[in-house]
Write a protein that holds these residues in place. Structure first.
Motif, mmCIF file in Angstrom:
data_model
loop_
_atom_site.group_PDB
_atom_site.id
_atom_site.type_symbol
_atom_site.label_atom_id
_atom_site.label_comp_id
_atom_site.label_asym_id
_atom_site.label_seq_id
_atom_site.Cartn_x
_atom_site.Cartn_y
_atom_site.Cartn_z
ATOM 1 N N PHE A 184 -10.731 61.221 32.839
ATOM 2 C CA PHE A 184 -11.397 60.160 32.100
ATOM 3 C C PHE A 184 -10.405 59.115 31.603
ATOM 4 O O PHE A 184 -9.199 59.308 31.624
ATOM 5 C CB PHE A 184 -12.164 60.749 30.922
ATOM 6 C CG PHE A 184 -13.277 61.659 31.344
ATOM 7 C CD1 PHE A 184 -14.578 61.198 31.415
ATOM 8 C CD2 PHE A 184 -13.025 62.979 31.706
ATOM 9 C CE1 PHE A 184 -15.606 62.024 31.813
ATOM 10 C CE2 PHE A 184 -14.052 63.809 32.110
ATOM 11 C CZ PHE A 184 -15.346 63.333 32.165
ATOM 12 N N ASN A 198 -8.714 63.583 27.088
ATOM 13 C CA ASN A 198 -9.625 64.366 26.249
ATOM 14 C C ASN A 198 -9.395 65.860 26.383
ATOM 15 O O ASN A 198 -10.283 66.593 26.784
ATOM 16 C CB ASN A 198 -11.088 64.016 26.572
ATOM 17 C CG ASN A 198 -11.390 64.124 28.059
ATOM 18 O OD1 ASN A 198 -10.522 64.503 28.841
ATOM 19 N ND2 ASN A 198 -12.599 63.835 28.448
ATOM 20 N N PRO A 199 -8.184 66.328 26.011
ATOM 21 C CA PRO A 199 -7.982 67.782 26.005
ATOM 22 C C PRO A 199 -8.926 68.436 24.987
ATOM 23 O O PRO A 199 -9.341 67.781 24.036
ATOM 24 C CB PRO A 199 -6.520 67.950 25.586
ATOM 25 C CG PRO A 199 -6.107 66.653 25.007
ATOM 26 C CD PRO A 199 -6.995 65.600 25.549
ATOM 27 N N PHE A 200 -9.272 69.691 25.247
ATOM 28 C CA PHE A 200 -10.152 70.387 24.305
ATOM 29 C C PHE A 200 -9.354 70.689 23.036
ATOM 30 O O PHE A 200 -8.355 71.409 23.080
ATOM 31 C CB PHE A 200 -10.679 71.676 24.922
ATOM 32 C CG PHE A 200 -11.473 71.437 26.177
ATOM 33 C CD1 PHE A 200 -12.470 70.471 26.209
ATOM 34 C CD2 PHE A 200 -11.231 72.173 27.325
ATOM 35 C CE1 PHE A 200 -13.204 70.245 27.358
ATOM 36 C CE2 PHE A 200 -11.958 71.946 28.481
ATOM 37 C CZ PHE A 200 -12.946 70.971 28.495
ATOM 38 N N PRO A 201 -9.810 70.169 21.886
ATOM 39 C CA PRO A 201 -8.980 70.260 20.670
ATOM 40 C C PRO A 201 -8.779 71.686 20.178
ATOM 41 O O PRO A 201 -7.775 71.980 19.547
ATOM 42 C CB PRO A 201 -9.783 69.455 19.631
ATOM 43 C CG PRO A 201 -10.802 68.691 20.401
ATOM 44 C CD PRO A 201 -11.051 69.444 21.653
ATOM 45 N N SER A 202 -9.734 72.575 20.478
ATOM 46 C CA SER A 202 -9.608 73.927 19.936
ATOM 47 C C SER A 202 -8.723 74.809 20.811
ATOM 48 O O SER A 202 -8.502 75.965 20.492
ATOM 49 C CB SER A 202 -10.994 74.552 19.802
ATOM 50 O OG SER A 202 -11.615 74.588 21.070
ATOM 51 N N MET A 203 -8.234 74.284 21.933
ATOM 52 C CA MET A 203 -7.518 75.141 22.885
ATOM 53 C C MET A 203 -6.041 74.779 22.976
ATOM 54 O O MET A 203 -5.645 73.634 22.770
ATOM 55 C CB MET A 203 -8.130 75.001 24.275
ATOM 56 C CG MET A 203 -9.562 75.477 24.365
ATOM 57 S SD MET A 203 -10.101 75.444 26.076
ATOM 58 C CE MET A 203 -11.859 75.749 25.850
ATOM 59 N N ALA A 223 -9.211 76.331 31.492
ATOM 60 C CA ALA A 223 -10.575 76.348 30.943
ATOM 61 C C ALA A 223 -11.638 76.400 32.038
ATOM 62 O O ALA A 223 -12.576 77.203 31.975
ATOM 63 C CB ALA A 223 -10.786 75.124 30.055
ATOM 64 N N ARG A 251 -5.819 70.160 34.315
ATOM 65 C CA ARG A 251 -7.054 70.888 34.046
ATOM 66 C C ARG A 251 -8.066 70.650 35.172
ATOM 67 O O ARG A 251 -8.757 71.563 35.609
ATOM 68 C CB ARG A 251 -7.616 70.409 32.708
ATOM 69 C CG ARG A 251 -8.847 71.090 32.248
ATOM 70 C CD ARG A 251 -9.232 70.607 30.876
ATOM 71 N NE ARG A 251 -9.662 69.205 30.894
ATOM 72 C CZ ARG A 251 -9.960 68.509 29.802
ATOM 73 N NH1 ARG A 251 -9.869 69.074 28.613
ATOM 74 N NH2 ARG A 251 -10.345 67.251 29.885
ATOM 75 N N ALA A 252 -8.126 69.392 35.652
ATOM 76 C CA ALA A 252 -9.048 69.093 36.745
ATOM 77 C C ALA A 252 -8.585 69.755 38.038
ATOM 78 O O ALA A 252 -9.404 70.274 38.809
ATOM 79 C CB ALA A 252 -9.171 67.581 36.926
#
Lengths: 278, 250
Positions: free
Chosen positions: B89, B93-98, B106, B159-160
């Motif tokens: 994107f 936008n990494p997942f903040p909780s991880m 993920a 991640r993608a």
């Protein structure tokens, strides 16, 4: 000339603001100070371990009321927290704009502001009269009814703070919507959700009116969840309105314990689970 | 290995606003294809149709056909499709909780892979491909949010890639980054085309010229011109393309 007036007006307004702040704080600290002053002298170990005793006997306590409050708050949390959080997930993640969620949102707003005695009388009619007796279950249920709208609202706000791009990132990885919500969105909002839930718990821990109708009160240990159960707020109410000085003392001690419980919950919620970033 | 994409008569709407007006386009495999055009020309909508993200917004509609590796994407389950078509994107936008590690795996982990050794292997491989491994290998358990903007974006690329897609969609992946981080991403894109078909939306024509094998120019929801990047930038067929790349509008 103008300059002089401007500074003068500025000083005057500042004085008004400071004055209003002090006036607002007087009752706040007055209440706290008064309870601490009166409660501390009556607070001792016996208060925490003994049952209430008949007038004139020394060493009465409120052990059963403390336990009763904890039990009923526990029942309320067990019902209210999961229902509230799950409903909020539905409202924010699945159905943000339909007439159903608008209606639910309106109802939660109304319920948040409703006087708690009304919840008490409804549970009294719907549950207590039908089951035939006052009980911890009915008490816990009425507290849960007060809790649910609070939790729905706070959870909803926290979920809305999670950026939409986080959800899209989940979908774009081929993760299903349910898993994206459960494993990515919820953990991101977890701290805020827990904080909201704890504040709701703190709020209902001090409720008196609904418990008068539902759990009633008890001078002894309750042996089951299906009988009248003592709670701190109701016990305080009964002791404080009695004509005996010793009971007044105990009511003060009970008030102090209740305030400490609520303050502790608030502090834990605000600091331990304060969310750093969303 | 990348896959070819063919887009036929693709139309897309946001509410009553038609943002794509019949796009026909062939995307070659193992190529970098740049999508350029002024704001609001439909280039983001176009790539969001390819992994069927466009439809996830309320009030949207799509018509037409997109064929990936001989199969229409509209015959497939969107969740399964998105494992083959990855997306990066505009804003990292990494997942903040991880943690960094959890972010990378993920996609595979939440789709059921439990084996720790496999997961670690995937994490290392993906981070290496995203040219991030050396910078983060000692702090895989740190929060993904602790990285700089450019590192976060490479984390999102890793991640993608971890899901092993065949097509990678990049929606202005460097527009929120500084020039050095942008250079990193561009080098990365050039390397990744060995294994992926890459579509990159960009506002920056120099960037398109630097990294893309072919370039498509979108205007007002239409594909004006699509051809080899060198052709588009030196000898465009259409007057509008020429006006845009010479800076007469947009």
């Amino acid at each position: 000339m103008n300059d002089y007036f401007r500074k003068y007006k500025n000083l005057m307004m500042l004085t008004v603001f400071i004055g209003a702040t002090i006036i607002a704080l007087i009752p706040l600290f007055g209440v706290l100070g008064y309870v601490v002053k009166n409660g501390l002298s009556a607070l001792n170990l016996q208060f925490f371990v003994n049952l209430p005793k008949a007038m004139g006997l020394p060493g009465g306590g409120m052990a059963n009321a403390i336990a009763g409050t904890l039990i009923m708050v526990l029942i309320a949390s067990a019902l209210g927290i999961p229902i509230g959080i799950l409903a909020a997930i539905y409202l924010t993640e699945y159905d943000r704009h339909s007439w159903l969620s608008t209606a639910v949102r309106f109802a939660t707003d109304v319920l948040t502001g409703i006087p708690s005695i009304i919840v008490g009388i409804v549970i009294y009619t719907a549950v207590v009269l039908r089951m035939g007796n006052f009980s911890a279950l009915a008490g816990g249920l009425s507290l849960a009814v007060i809790m649910i709208p609070l939790i729905i609202r706070s959870t909803e706000e926290m979920l809305k703070l999670v950026s939409h791009s986080i959800r899209e990132a989940g979908f774009a990885l081929g993760i299903s919507k349910a898993k994206t919500i459960l494993k990515i969105v919820l953990p991101t909002a977890a701290k805020g959700i827990i904080t909201g839930a704890m504040l709701a718990v703190a709020r209902v821990a001090g409720e008196t009116a609904p418990l008068l109708f539902t759990a009633l009160g008890n001078q002894y240990w309750s042996r089951s969840l299906n009988e009248p159960t003592a709670s701190l707020p109701v016990q305080i109410f009964q002791y404080a309105t009695s004509p005996y000085k010793e009971w007044h003392q105990l009511a003060w001690a009970g008030s102090l314990v209740l305030i400490l419980m609520v303050i502790t919950l608030n502090l834990v919620a605000r600091y331990a689970f304060r969310s750093r970033s969303i | 290995m990348g896959q070819t994409l063919s887009v036929r008569q693709l139309e897309a709407w946001y509410g009553s606003n038609k943002t794509l007006k019949g796009i026909n386009m062939e995307v070659a495999s193992n190529h970098v294809t740049a999508i350029i055009g002024p704001s609001g020309c439909g280039k983001s909508t176009f790539v969001r149709c390819i992994n069927r993200m466009h439809e996830t917004m309320p009030g949207t509609k799509v018509k037409g056909e997109i064929v990936l590796d001989g199969e229409s994407i509209y015959d497939q389950d969107p969740v399964a499709l998105r494992k083959m078509v990855g997306m990066v994107f505009q804003k990292p936008n990494p997942f903040p909780s991880m943690s960094i590690y959890e972010n990378v795996v993920a996609g595979v982990r939440l789709n059921g892979m439990r084996n720790k050794q496999n997961l670690q292997g995937i994490a290392e491989k993906s981070l290496r491909m995203a040219a991030l491994w050396d910078e983060v290998k000692d702090r895989l358990n740190y929060s993904g949010m602790s990285l700089s903007g450019g590192q976060q974006q490479r984390l999102c690329i890793a991640r993608a890639l971890a899901v092993e897609p065949s097509v990678l969609l990049m929606d202005e992946p460097a527009s929120a980054l500084d020039p050095i981080a942008t250079t990193h991403i561009e080098e990365l894109v050039r390397q990744l085309k060995e294994d992926y078909t890459i579509l990159i939306v960009t506002h920056n024509m120099q960037q398109a010229a630097r990294i893309a094998d072919s370039t498509a120019f979108f205007l007002n929801g239409e594909l004006v011109e699509h051809g080899a990047t060198s052709e588009i930038f030196t000898n465009p067929n259409d007057k509008r393309t020429e006006d845009y790349i010479t800076g007469r509008f947009g």
